[in-house]
Design an enzyme around this catalytic site. Structure first.
Site, mmCIF file in Angstrom:
data_model
loop_
_atom_site.group_PDB
_atom_site.id
_atom_site.type_symbol
_atom_site.label_atom_id
_atom_site.label_comp_id
_atom_site.label_asym_id
_atom_site.label_seq_id
_atom_site.Cartn_x
_atom_site.Cartn_y
_atom_site.Cartn_z
ATOM 1 N N VAL A 106 32.450 -5.990 8.374
ATOM 2 C CA VAL A 106 33.185 -5.983 9.642
ATOM 3 C C VAL A 106 33.354 -4.549 10.154
ATOM 4 O O VAL A 106 34.076 -4.309 11.112
ATOM 5 C CB VAL A 106 34.570 -6.656 9.474
ATOM 6 C CG1 VAL A 106 34.407 -8.128 9.095
ATOM 7 C CG2 VAL A 106 35.432 -5.938 8.431
ATOM 8 N N HIS A 122 31.347 -12.352 9.605
ATOM 9 C CA HIS A 122 32.787 -12.312 9.325
ATOM 10 C C HIS A 122 33.575 -11.560 10.394
ATOM 11 O O HIS A 122 34.685 -11.106 10.142
ATOM 12 C CB HIS A 122 33.031 -11.687 7.944
ATOM 13 C CG HIS A 122 32.532 -12.533 6.819
ATOM 14 N ND1 HIS A 122 32.388 -12.078 5.522
ATOM 15 C CD2 HIS A 122 32.148 -13.840 6.786
ATOM 16 C CE1 HIS A 122 31.931 -13.063 4.760
ATOM 17 N NE2 HIS A 122 31.770 -14.127 5.500
ATOM 18 N N CYS A 130 44.035 -12.854 20.043
ATOM 19 C CA CYS A 130 45.410 -13.266 19.777
ATOM 20 C C CYS A 130 45.425 -14.426 18.801
ATOM 21 O O CYS A 130 44.490 -15.220 18.728
ATOM 22 C CB CYS A 130 46.173 -13.555 21.060
ATOM 23 S SG CYS A 130 45.731 -15.072 21.876
ATOM 24 N N CYS A 154 49.457 -10.223 22.993
ATOM 25 C CA CYS A 154 48.376 -10.545 23.917
ATOM 26 C C CYS A 154 48.876 -10.407 25.353
ATOM 27 O O CYS A 154 49.908 -10.981 25.701
ATOM 28 C CB CYS A 154 47.917 -11.980 23.665
ATOM 29 S SG CYS A 154 46.691 -12.568 24.834
ATOM 30 N N SER A 196 27.895 -9.321 -3.534
ATOM 31 C CA SER A 196 28.067 -9.999 -4.823
ATOM 32 C C SER A 196 27.529 -11.428 -4.757
ATOM 33 O O SER A 196 27.419 -12.098 -5.774
ATOM 34 C CB SER A 196 29.548 -10.012 -5.219
ATOM 35 O OG SER A 196 30.315 -10.603 -4.191
ATOM 36 N N ASN A 220 20.762 -4.145 -5.400
ATOM 37 C CA ASN A 220 22.156 -4.080 -5.859
ATOM 38 C C ASN A 220 22.141 -3.418 -7.243
ATOM 39 O O ASN A 220 21.350 -3.817 -8.094
ATOM 40 C CB ASN A 220 22.716 -5.509 -5.971
ATOM 41 C CG ASN A 220 24.229 -5.540 -6.126
ATOM 42 O OD1 ASN A 220 24.804 -4.736 -6.859
ATOM 43 N ND2 ASN A 220 24.865 -6.479 -5.457
ATOM 44 N N GLU A 222 24.088 -3.890 -9.542
ATOM 45 C CA GLU A 222 24.537 -4.880 -10.532
ATOM 46 C C GLU A 222 23.796 -6.201 -10.353
ATOM 47 O O GLU A 222 23.324 -6.512 -9.266
ATOM 48 C CB GLU A 222 26.047 -5.155 -10.356
ATOM 49 C CG GLU A 222 26.926 -3.926 -10.372
ATOM 50 C CD GLU A 222 26.923 -3.223 -11.720
ATOM 51 O OE1 GLU A 222 26.721 -3.905 -12.746
ATOM 52 O OE2 GLU A 222 27.111 -1.991 -11.728
HETATM 53 P P1 OAD Z 1 31.718 -7.569 -2.842
HETATM 54 O O1 OAD Z 1 32.749 -6.528 -3.058
HETATM 55 O O2 OAD Z 1 32.012 -8.945 -3.337
HETATM 56 O O3 OAD Z 1 30.342 -7.103 -3.486
HETATM 57 C C1 OAD Z 1 29.824 -5.819 -3.245
HETATM 58 C C2 OAD Z 1 28.517 -5.704 -3.972
HETATM 59 O O4 OAD Z 1 27.931 -4.464 -3.630
HETATM 60 C C3 OAD Z 1 28.634 -5.744 -5.502
HETATM 61 O O5 OAD Z 1 27.737 -6.723 -6.011
HETATM 62 C C4 OAD Z 1 28.211 -4.339 -5.925
HETATM 63 O O6 OAD Z 1 27.497 -4.324 -7.165
HETATM 64 C C5 OAD Z 1 27.317 -3.929 -4.790
HETATM 65 N N1 OAD Z 1 27.192 -2.483 -4.567
HETATM 66 C C6 OAD Z 1 28.084 -1.496 -4.824
HETATM 67 N N2 OAD Z 1 27.610 -0.314 -4.452
HETATM 68 C C7 OAD Z 1 26.376 -0.525 -3.942
HETATM 69 C C8 OAD Z 1 25.368 0.306 -3.380
HETATM 70 N N3 OAD Z 1 25.532 1.619 -3.270
HETATM 71 N N4 OAD Z 1 24.219 -0.273 -2.962
HETATM 72 C C9 OAD Z 1 24.042 -1.611 -3.076
HETATM 73 N N5 OAD Z 1 24.941 -2.445 -3.587
HETATM 74 C C10 OAD Z 1 26.102 -1.912 -4.024
HETATM 75 O O7 OAD Z 1 31.404 -7.579 -1.265
HETATM 76 P P2 OAD Z 1 30.706 -8.722 -0.404
HETATM 77 O O8 OAD Z 1 29.648 -9.405 -1.186
HETATM 78 O O9 OAD Z 1 30.348 -8.109 0.895
HETATM 79 O O10 OAD Z 1 34.993 -11.461 3.313
HETATM 80 O O11 OAD Z 1 31.909 -9.719 -0.185
HETATM 81 C C11 OAD Z 1 31.722 -10.817 0.633
HETATM 82 C C12 OAD Z 1 32.962 -11.100 1.414
HETATM 83 O O12 OAD Z 1 34.078 -11.193 0.519
HETATM 84 C C13 OAD Z 1 33.383 -10.003 2.366
HETATM 85 O O13 OAD Z 1 32.722 -10.070 3.610
HETATM 86 C C14 OAD Z 1 34.852 -10.253 2.536
HETATM 87 C C15 OAD Z 1 35.213 -10.492 1.085
HETATM 88 O O14 OAD Z 1 36.353 -11.211 0.857
HETATM 89 C C16 OAD Z 1 35.970 -11.564 4.194
HETATM 90 O O15 OAD Z 1 36.796 -10.690 4.361
HETATM 91 C C17 OAD Z 1 35.951 -12.840 4.932
#
Ligand code: OAD
Length: 259
Positions: A106, A122, A130, A154, A196, A220, A222
């Site tokens: 976001v 997202h 609002c 709003c 992730s 990734n 990991e």
């Molecule tokens: P996560 O925090 O769940 O995962 C981040 C991933 O990025 C992990 O698997 C890390 O290993 C990887 N990572 C870290 N550093 C990195 C790098 N330099 N290059 C590549 N990968 C790296 O974040 P998201 O998967 O984005 O939703 O989470 C999904 C959603 O969960 C988000 O959009 C948010 C959250 O709750 C909402 O807010 C609706």
């Protein structure tokens, strides 16, 4: 993969694919200093309770707490800049015939780096709407102003403003999700970068691409639940590997980075 070698087939696919789709998550912004969500020590959900900060019920209970937390995140992101991974993805968009970037982020850093065709699943932290009626409200210059009384109201209906992001328990914007699935069904190469791969429905999109015959590539550091299903898993930071992939596939391309 050794430090210097990239899979030959992957480089070839990059060069020849008619349609490339990328799905990004918080990891792509990690090298810009933006915290991810689920990493053990540094992730936001390791320090903060999502149920207290990122649900409609949390906002009803304590709108000021939620608003202030998002203002804090806006402040963090305000001082962040796109990294080499964001810029390489913007360059990739210029180089391949058809390109779609689906993001769970976001933060707006893909657009800041120059990406154009961005599907935001997202929402976007820089917009408000609002709470009661969803009226979009242009934040103008007020976004970082101190809010002693909690969220502003709003101008149309006087209900409290909230950030235009998707909270837990809410549905994703239908048009974005439809566009993401449509792109996944028609691409030859699907890159999954810095996520992730556990949050539904975003996590289901790579499988749709795989079922439609796309090559799946995960970038990734990991392993994730997607790793065993990927054709290639490159366990390196996005800011290192994405620019190298682009440079290998298009050795004569000039960077589009302008700053
Ligand atoms: P996560 O925090 O769940 O995962 C981040 C991933 O990025 C992990 O698997 C890390 O290993 C990887 N990572 C870290 N550093 C990195 C790098 N330099 N290059 C590549 N990968 C790296 O974040 P998201 O998967 O984005 O939703 O989470 C999904 C959603 O969960 C988000 O959009 C948010 C959250 O709750 C909402 O807010 C609706």
């Amino acid at each position: 993969m050794t430090e210097d070698s990239l899979p030959h087939r992957l480089v070839e696919e990059l060069q020849t694919a008619e349609h490339i789709v990328v799905l990004t998550g918080a990891g792509v912004s990690a090298e810009s200093g933006v915290p991810t969500f689920r990493e053990a020590q540094t992730g936001l959900w390791a320090k903060y309770d999502a149920q207290e900060l990122a649900t409609p019920a949390a906002f009803r209970r304590n709108p000021k707490l939620v608003w202030d937390w998002y203002q804090w995140r806006r402040g963090l992101i305000w001082s962040a800049s796109p990294n080499e991974g964001h810029y390489a993805l913007a360059q990739l968009e210029q180089l391949c015939p058809r390109f779609s970037l689906i993001t769970q982020n976001v933060d707006g850093l893909h657009q800041e780096a120059g990406s154009v065709n961005v599907i935001e699943l997202h929402g976007n932290l820089w917009r408000n709407r609002c709470f009661a009626n969803g009226h979009p409200v242009d934040p103008g210059g007020e976004i970082l102003a101190p809010d002693t009384d909690g969220p502003p109201r709003c101008p149309r209906c006087q209900s409290l403003l909230r950030p235009d992001v998707v909270w837990f328990g809410e549905t994703l914007p239908r048009s974005s999700l439809d566009a993401a699935y449509a792109a996944a069904q028609t691409c030859q190469l699907f890159l999954v970068i810095g996520t992730s791969a556990v949050v539904h429905p975003a996590s289901s999109i790579p499988y749709v691409a795989a079922e439609s015959g796309a090559l799946i590539v995960e970038i990734n550091p990991e392993r994730t639940p997607l790793t065993p299903h990927a054709d290639f898993a490159l366990h390196r930071p996005a800011g290192q590997i994405v620019p190298r992939l682009v440079a290998h596939a298009w050795p004569n391309a000039h960077t589009t980075r302008t700053n």
